[in-house]
Design a protein around this motif. Sequence first.
Motif, PDB file in Angstrom:
ATOM      1  N   VAL A 327       0.878  -1.175   0.000  1.00 56.87           N
ATOM      2  CA  VAL A 327       0.000   0.000   0.000  1.00 56.87           C
ATOM      3  C   VAL A 327       0.910   1.219   0.000  1.00 56.87           C
ATOM      4  O   VAL A 327       1.583   1.509   0.999  1.00 56.87           O
ATOM      5  N   ARG A 328       0.953   1.916  -1.134  1.00 59.47           N
ATOM      6  CA  ARG A 328       1.865   3.044  -1.289  1.00 59.47           C
ATOM      7  C   ARG A 328       1.183   4.360  -0.916  1.00 59.47           C
ATOM      8  O   ARG A 328      -0.024   4.484  -0.984  1.00 59.47           O
ATOM      9  N   ARG A 329       2.015   5.329  -0.510  1.00 57.27           N
ATOM     10  CA  ARG A 329       1.560   6.685  -0.190  1.00 57.27           C
ATOM     11  C   ARG A 329       0.566   6.667   0.976  1.00 57.27           C
ATOM     12  O   ARG A 329      -0.479   7.314   0.946  1.00 57.27           O
ATOM     13  N   ALA A 330       0.914   5.954   2.030  1.00 58.11           N
ATOM     14  CA  ALA A 330       0.070   5.880   3.227  1.00 58.11           C
ATOM     15  C   ALA A 330       0.525   6.940   4.237  1.00 58.11           C
ATOM     16  O   ALA A 330       1.718   7.009   4.559  1.00 58.11           O
ATOM     17  N   PRO A 331      -0.393   7.765   4.763  1.00 52.45           N
ATOM     18  CA  PRO A 331      -0.021   8.815   5.726  1.00 52.45           C
ATOM     19  C   PRO A 331       0.252   8.206   7.105  1.00 52.45           C
ATOM     20  O   PRO A 331      -0.669   7.999   7.904  1.00 52.45           O
ATOM     21  N   ILE A 332       1.488   7.956   7.404  1.00 45.64           N
ATOM     22  CA  ILE A 332       1.864   7.129   8.556  1.00 45.64           C
ATOM     23  C   ILE A 332       1.467   7.764   9.884  1.00 45.64           C
ATOM     24  O   ILE A 332       1.119   7.055  10.843  1.00 45.64           O
ATOM     25  N   GLU A 333       1.491   9.091   9.968  1.00 48.84           N
ATOM     26  CA  GLU A 333       1.139   9.749  11.236  1.00 48.84           C
ATOM     27  C   GLU A 333      -0.249   9.360  11.713  1.00 48.84           C
ATOM     28  O   GLU A 333      -0.514   9.329  12.915  1.00 48.84           O
ATOM     29  N   PHE A 334      -1.143   9.025  10.770  1.00 46.99           N
ATOM     30  CA  PHE A 334      -2.528   8.740  11.108  1.00 46.99           C
ATOM     31  C   PHE A 334      -2.842   7.242  11.042  1.00 46.99           C
ATOM     32  O   PHE A 334      -4.001   6.854  10.987  1.00 46.99           O
ATOM     33  N   LEU A 335      -1.782   6.422  11.054  1.00 41.50           N
ATOM     34  CA  LEU A 335      -1.960   4.964  11.021  1.00 41.50           C
ATOM     35  C   LEU A 335      -1.107   4.249  12.065  1.00 41.50           C
ATOM     36  O   LEU A 335      -1.142   3.024  12.148  1.00 41.50           O
ATOM     37  N   GLU A 336      -0.365   5.001  12.860  1.00 35.88           N
ATOM     38  CA  GLU A 336       0.607   4.369  13.761  1.00 35.88           C
ATOM     39  C   GLU A 336      -0.069   3.508  14.826  1.00 35.88           C
ATOM     40  O   GLU A 336       0.415   2.412  15.142  1.00 35.88           O
ATOM     41  N   ILE A 337      -1.180   3.957  15.392  1.00 34.59           N
ATOM     42  CA  ILE A 337      -1.868   3.156  16.408  1.00 34.59           C
ATOM     43  C   ILE A 337      -2.460   1.904  15.778  1.00 34.59           C
ATOM     44  O   ILE A 337      -2.371   0.795  16.332  1.00 34.59           O
ATOM     45  N   GLU A 338      -3.076   2.064  14.600  1.00 37.34           N
ATOM     46  CA  GLU A 338      -3.656   0.916  13.905  1.00 37.34           C
ATOM     47  C   GLU A 338      -2.591  -0.142  13.631  1.00 37.34           C
ATOM     48  O   GLU A 338      -2.814  -1.346  13.856  1.00 37.34           O
ATOM     49  N   LEU A 339      -1.420   0.288  13.154  1.00 37.45           N
ATOM     50  CA  LEU A 339      -0.352  -0.661  12.845  1.00 37.45           C
ATOM     51  C   LEU A 339       0.204  -1.298  14.109  1.00 37.45           C
ATOM     52  O   LEU A 339       0.573  -2.484  14.104  1.00 37.45           O
ATOM     53  N   ALA A 340       0.248  -0.534  15.202  1.00 36.14           N
ATOM     54  CA  ALA A 340       0.730  -1.104  16.469  1.00 36.14           C
ATOM     55  C   ALA A 340      -0.201  -2.217  16.941  1.00 36.14           C
ATOM     56  O   ALA A 340       0.249  -3.284  17.393  1.00 36.14           O
TER      57      ALA A 340
END
Length: 507
Positions: A327-340
């Motif tokens: 998944v390219r161009r993902a805004p990481i600041e707004f996905l960090e909790i989900e990924l954790a």
Amino acid sequence: MTSKTSTGIGRLIRDARMQRGLTHAQVADALDLEPTDVREIETGGTSLDLDQIARIASVLQDPSLAPVGRTMHLRIKGPTTLRGSIDVRSSKNAAVALLCASLLNKGRTVLEGVARIEEVNRILEVLSSIGVKVTWSPDKSELELVRPEMLDLAAMDVAAARRTRSIIMFLGPLLHLLPEFQLPYAGGCNLGTRTVTPHLQALQLFGLDVKATEGWYQAAVRETDDGVRHITLTERGDTVTENVLMAAALFPGTTVIRNASPNYMVQDLCFFLEAVGVTVEGIGSTTLTVTGVEEIATDVRFAPSEDPIEAMSLITAAVVTKSEMTVRRAPIEFLEIELAILGDMGLRYDLSEEYPAHNGRTRLVDITVHPSALHAAQDKIHPMPFPGLNIDNLPFFAVIAAEAEGRTLIHDWVYENRAIHLLELGKLGATTQLLDPHRLVVEGPTSWRSQELVCPPALRPAVCLLLASMAARGVTVLRDVYVINRGYEDLANRLNKLGADIQVFYD
């Protein structure tokens, strides 16, 4: 090109148009032609070069062109294994905020990369109806908006306005433009009671008084004192924060907003306001200090950032189909909790180095998801205001929990109805138990099965059904997918490019 070839190509164009359920007028408008020109092409009377054929093909596949009077459905064949890479598109919620904010600007507003989705279409229909000049570039990559000197709210397309809750964000800009006006009650997803009280409380400090009558908000604007405005929001909501930001932008003084949402769409609006000369301090925090201006009259070009909710949708597609996918161009600041949380559940994934979005501010990464053996989360999964787990990403964890070994509690404390909509996953084989309107237990792993379903009247639960259907053996029919098109551009075809087998059909 021979006459015989022109006739054959014309017939193919006609068949494709009719299969989509499009009229000659719709195709002609998209091509900047007359309907008679399209008829001439379809009968073979016009010779076309390769560039013209490619442009017509692009128009015929354009998801923003909806068949007249026909309902769109999906036929999904599974199980599917996805592969390859897909780019995250720009944010729906940022786009609608920026469209509303364009009303503040007397100059020319150009937005780059706006998703052509139904939610955007409805706001554009409303803006066009009240006099805003709306122009897409030929390749649909840019959207130009020019506000007239006087808006004609009496001519508003009320039907379009009632189909989107985003219309509530007209309050902030309009209070500077008209002494009194009315707006129709807001619509959108059916997710239970969503109060507008925080909007009305906060905007009173800018002189806006709103009275609710049958089907309408009746608004009147009174004079207010100068000086610093201190506003504490009773709800840390995204749209209420955006409304107050737009009201503060044309207040030539200082407004301090406390308990503000620092979420992605709010940040994009702040970046846009900075681009038109408004000073905004504290972006990304819960306290925003806005120094407004007397007038905004500038030509501005802005690109909304990528959508973290779409990114989570695509991650979920990889998880539920047990696929390796980037998944390219993902805004990481707004996905960090989900990924954790996903990492704690056993998901294996890799992140690229960070790089900037087109707005120069949002941090992006590429996320490669690997097939993984998942286990249930140790604690309940629940949303929180940013930087917590995004409320719009919570439903995808119901699909992911159905893939995981064990029992997972999904707690949606914000909306009364969304957990109920997620019970539809049970029709595809998931084991679900509703504890109350806010809490759902999901037990996995799941052996997904095909089914015929009608989309629930809520965007994210509807997408969850589509994603789960890709993992189900057999053919699943998902009927009336307008709600999905509200928030996703051409999702079926984009998933097909990764290996999905999704057919679009109409009644």
